[in-house]
Design an enzyme around this catalytic site. Structure first.
Site, PDB file in Angstrom:
ATOM      1  N   ASP A  36      58.583 -56.486  28.302  1.00  0.00           N
ATOM      2  CA  ASP A  36      59.695 -56.900  29.171  1.00  0.00           C
ATOM      3  C   ASP A  36      60.584 -55.684  29.418  1.00  0.00           C
ATOM      4  O   ASP A  36      60.649 -54.772  28.596  1.00  0.00           O
ATOM      5  CB  ASP A  36      60.511 -58.002  28.475  1.00  0.00           C
ATOM      6  CG  ASP A  36      61.288 -58.873  29.474  1.00  0.00           C
ATOM      7  OD1 ASP A  36      60.918 -60.050  29.645  1.00  0.00           O
ATOM      8  OD2 ASP A  36      62.257 -58.360  30.076  1.00  0.00           O
ATOM      9  N   ASP A  62      59.193 -51.361  32.332  1.00  0.00           N
ATOM     10  CA  ASP A  62      59.486 -51.844  33.682  1.00  0.00           C
ATOM     11  C   ASP A  62      58.159 -51.830  34.449  1.00  0.00           C
ATOM     12  O   ASP A  62      57.599 -50.762  34.702  1.00  0.00           O
ATOM     13  CB  ASP A  62      60.513 -50.892  34.318  1.00  0.00           C
ATOM     14  CG  ASP A  62      60.856 -51.257  35.754  1.00  0.00           C
ATOM     15  OD1 ASP A  62      60.126 -52.072  36.360  1.00  0.00           O
ATOM     16  OD2 ASP A  62      61.849 -50.715  36.271  1.00  0.00           O
ATOM     17  N   ASN A  89      53.371 -61.864  34.946  1.00  0.00           N
ATOM     18  CA  ASN A  89      54.404 -62.899  35.050  1.00  0.00           C
ATOM     19  C   ASN A  89      55.767 -62.354  35.459  1.00  0.00           C
ATOM     20  O   ASN A  89      56.572 -63.085  36.045  1.00  0.00           O
ATOM     21  CB  ASN A  89      54.496 -63.618  33.692  1.00  0.00           C
ATOM     22  CG  ASN A  89      55.746 -64.445  33.562  1.00  0.00           C
ATOM     23  OD1 ASN A  89      55.833 -65.562  34.070  1.00  0.00           O
ATOM     24  ND2 ASN A  89      56.764 -63.898  32.876  1.00  0.00           N
ATOM     25  N   TYR A 153      60.828 -62.482  48.403  1.00  0.00           N
ATOM     26  CA  TYR A 153      60.107 -63.190  47.330  1.00  0.00           C
ATOM     27  C   TYR A 153      58.861 -63.893  47.882  1.00  0.00           C
ATOM     28  O   TYR A 153      57.781 -63.809  47.288  1.00  0.00           O
ATOM     29  CB  TYR A 153      61.073 -64.196  46.703  1.00  0.00           C
ATOM     30  CG  TYR A 153      60.581 -64.911  45.470  1.00  0.00           C
ATOM     31  CD1 TYR A 153      60.401 -64.230  44.263  1.00  0.00           C
ATOM     32  CD2 TYR A 153      60.337 -66.282  45.487  1.00  0.00           C
ATOM     33  CE1 TYR A 153      59.987 -64.903  43.123  1.00  0.00           C
ATOM     34  CE2 TYR A 153      59.930 -66.960  44.356  1.00  0.00           C
ATOM     35  CZ  TYR A 153      59.746 -66.271  43.171  1.00  0.00           C
ATOM     36  OH  TYR A 153      59.335 -66.944  42.038  1.00  0.00           O
ATOM     37  N   LYS A 157      55.086 -63.101  46.736  1.00  0.00           N
ATOM     38  CA  LYS A 157      54.257 -64.134  46.109  1.00  0.00           C
ATOM     39  C   LYS A 157      53.029 -64.460  46.951  1.00  0.00           C
ATOM     40  O   LYS A 157      51.990 -64.839  46.416  1.00  0.00           O
ATOM     41  CB  LYS A 157      55.098 -65.387  45.827  1.00  0.00           C
ATOM     42  CG  LYS A 157      56.195 -65.152  44.774  1.00  0.00           C
ATOM     43  CD  LYS A 157      55.617 -64.669  43.444  1.00  0.00           C
ATOM     44  CE  LYS A 157      56.653 -64.619  42.335  1.00  0.00           C
ATOM     45  NZ  LYS A 157      56.092 -64.205  41.038  1.00  0.00           N
TER      46      LYS A 157
HETATM   47  N1  LIG Z   1      61.424 -70.605  37.225  1.00  0.00           N
HETATM   48  C1  LIG Z   1      60.887 -71.038  38.338  1.00  0.00           C
HETATM   49  O1  LIG Z   1      61.308 -72.068  38.903  1.00  0.00           O
HETATM   50  C2  LIG Z   1      59.718 -70.317  38.937  1.00  0.00           C
HETATM   51  C3  LIG Z   1      59.014 -70.915  39.997  1.00  0.00           C
HETATM   52  C4  LIG Z   1      57.935 -70.272  40.560  1.00  0.00           C
HETATM   53  C5  LIG Z   1      57.531 -69.034  40.076  1.00  0.00           C
HETATM   54  N2  LIG Z   1      58.226 -68.462  39.066  1.00  0.00           N
HETATM   55  C6  LIG Z   1      57.758 -67.158  38.605  1.00  0.00           C
HETATM   56  O2  LIG Z   1      57.515 -67.214  37.219  1.00  0.00           O
HETATM   57  C7  LIG Z   1      57.721 -65.909  36.633  1.00  0.00           C
HETATM   58  C8  LIG Z   1      58.683 -66.037  35.466  1.00  0.00           C
HETATM   59  O3  LIG Z   1      59.905 -66.542  35.936  1.00  0.00           O
HETATM   60  P1  LIG Z   1      61.015 -67.183  34.971  1.00  0.00           P
HETATM   61  O4  LIG Z   1      61.595 -68.329  35.707  1.00  0.00           O
HETATM   62  O5  LIG Z   1      60.478 -67.366  33.607  1.00  0.00           O
HETATM   63  O6  LIG Z   1      62.096 -66.016  35.010  1.00  0.00           O
HETATM   64  P2  LIG Z   1      63.028 -65.446  33.830  1.00  0.00           P
HETATM   65  O7  LIG Z   1      64.094 -64.687  34.527  1.00  0.00           O
HETATM   66  O8  LIG Z   1      63.410 -66.497  32.871  1.00  0.00           O
HETATM   67  O9  LIG Z   1      62.055 -64.427  33.099  1.00  0.00           O
HETATM   68  C9  LIG Z   1      61.539 -63.307  33.778  1.00  0.00           C
HETATM   69  C10 LIG Z   1      61.378 -62.161  32.794  1.00  0.00           C
HETATM   70  O10 LIG Z   1      60.877 -61.034  33.526  1.00  0.00           O
HETATM   71  C11 LIG Z   1      61.580 -59.890  33.060  1.00  0.00           C
HETATM   72  N3  LIG Z   1      61.569 -58.823  34.066  1.00  0.00           N
HETATM   73  C12 LIG Z   1      62.360 -58.727  35.171  1.00  0.00           C
HETATM   74  N4  LIG Z   1      62.115 -57.562  35.788  1.00  0.00           N
HETATM   75  C13 LIG Z   1      61.163 -56.922  35.071  1.00  0.00           C
HETATM   76  C14 LIG Z   1      60.510 -55.662  35.209  1.00  0.00           C
HETATM   77  N5  LIG Z   1      60.832 -54.808  36.201  1.00  0.00           N
HETATM   78  N6  LIG Z   1      59.579 -55.332  34.295  1.00  0.00           N
HETATM   79  C15 LIG Z   1      59.282 -56.157  33.275  1.00  0.00           C
HETATM   80  N7  LIG Z   1      59.888 -57.339  33.076  1.00  0.00           N
HETATM   81  C16 LIG Z   1      60.806 -57.721  33.982  1.00  0.00           C
HETATM   82  C17 LIG Z   1      62.982 -60.383  32.763  1.00  0.00           C
HETATM   83  O11 LIG Z   1      63.683 -59.498  31.914  1.00  0.00           O
HETATM   84  C18 LIG Z   1      62.701 -61.737  32.148  1.00  0.00           C
HETATM   85  O12 LIG Z   1      62.550 -61.646  30.748  1.00  0.00           O
HETATM   86  C19 LIG Z   1      58.250 -65.032  37.767  1.00  0.00           C
HETATM   87  O13 LIG Z   1      57.191 -64.294  38.329  1.00  0.00           O
HETATM   88  C20 LIG Z   1      58.770 -66.037  38.773  1.00  0.00           C
HETATM   89  O14 LIG Z   1      58.769 -65.523  40.073  1.00  0.00           O
HETATM   90  C21 LIG Z   1      59.309 -69.073  38.482  1.00  0.00           C
END
Ligand SMILES: NC(=O)c1ccc[n+]([C@@H]2O[C@H](COP(=O)([O-])OP(=O)(O)OC[C@H]3O[C@@H](n4cnc5c(N)ncnc54)[C@H](O)[C@@H]3O)[C@@H](O)[C@H]2O)c1
Length: 247
Positions: A36, A62, A89, A153, A157
């Protein structure tokens, strides 16, 4: 124990959906690289896994930077000697209408959500090709169908779906499957603490055939299917985890 002895990297696994995916993989025997951009949550998640009797290393990185993604791969090989599963992810939103969207808001979302998946797949795949085995699971979103205020976004995606199909065709001969998941709205901490949480919950119930918000476990269950040998003849596919809601 579908993943006994298997080595998995989950990007963005310090919190949210990625953390749940990492924890579930470990419960079924996987050895984890928690990675992360947030050092603290990354180390905390790895510590929690190790304290609970699993095995995990933490790599702060990153995913939008090539040298960082190479380091994730190098540290994983150093710790475990192989890589069986990659879950791309890491991601976030920076919403704005198109005429208000700043160039950096476009670039940062594309760089993390799409380029990050490309870079991690690039460096992991050479090891998977050598092993003649691998599972890549990319987290897309229902937003790949196009959401207003999310041009960056939605594009990233949708790009993930193209990346998934291209890599599935390239890597199939090496016994590597590449699939994607498109989650709908998922109840992570950010949503739980959202000031309009109750309203969002009501709207979601109204617009979704399965009348609730999705849980990180719902996404993780689908990821584990694609990461397991139960899906060995499925590649290039996109599975919606959206309660029956499309668009
Ligand atoms: N939560 C939702 O409703 C939802 C819906 C559809 C898709 N998603 C996708 O699911 C995935 C996870 O989302 P989430 O809701 O758990 O988000 P979240 O913000 O809870 O977790 C995302 C994690 O990614 C890390 N991150 C951000 N930028 C980064 C980088 N440059 N390098 C490495 N790590 C990085 C953050 O620090 C965080 O720990 C994402 O790809 C998001 O687009 C989420």
């Amino acid at each position: 124990m579908r993943f006994a002895g298997k080595v998995a990297i989950v990007t963005g696994s310090g919190k949210g959906i990625g953390k749940t995916i990492a924890q579930k993989l470990v419960l079924e025997g996987a050895l984890l690289t928690v990675t992360d951009v947030n050092k603290q949550t990354c180390e905390e998640t790895a510590l929690q896994i190790n304290q609970a009797g699993g095995r995990a290393i933490a790599v702060e990185a990153d995913v939008s930077k090539a040298e960082d993604t190479r380091r994730i791969v190098d540290k994983t090989i150093e710790a475990y000697g192989r890589i069986d599963i990659l879950v791309n992810n890491a991601g976030f939103v920076k919403d704005a209408r198109i005429n208000d969207m700043e160039e950096n808001e476009w670039d940062s979302v594309i760089d993390v959500c799409l380029k990050g998946a490309f870079l991690c797949s690039k460096y992991v795949s050479s090891h998977m090709i050598e092993q003649n085995y691998g599972k890549i699971v990319n987290i897309s979103s229902r937003a790949h169908l196009g959401n207003p205020g999310q041009a960056n976004y939605s594009s990233a995606k949708a790009g993930i779906v193209g990346l998934t199909r291209a890599l599935a065709k390239e890597l199939g001969k090496n016994n590597i499957t590449v699939n994607a998941i498109a989650p709908g709205l998922i109840e992570t901490d950010a949503l739980l603490h959202h000031p309009k949480y109750e309203k969002i919950k009501e709207l979601q119930k109204k617009d979704t055939p399965i009348q609730r918000i999705g849980l990180p476990e719902d996404v993780a269950n689908a990821v584990l299917f694609f990461a397991s040998d139960e899906s060995s003849y499925i590649s290039g596919d996109l599975l919606h985890v959206s309660g029956g809601r499309f668009g």
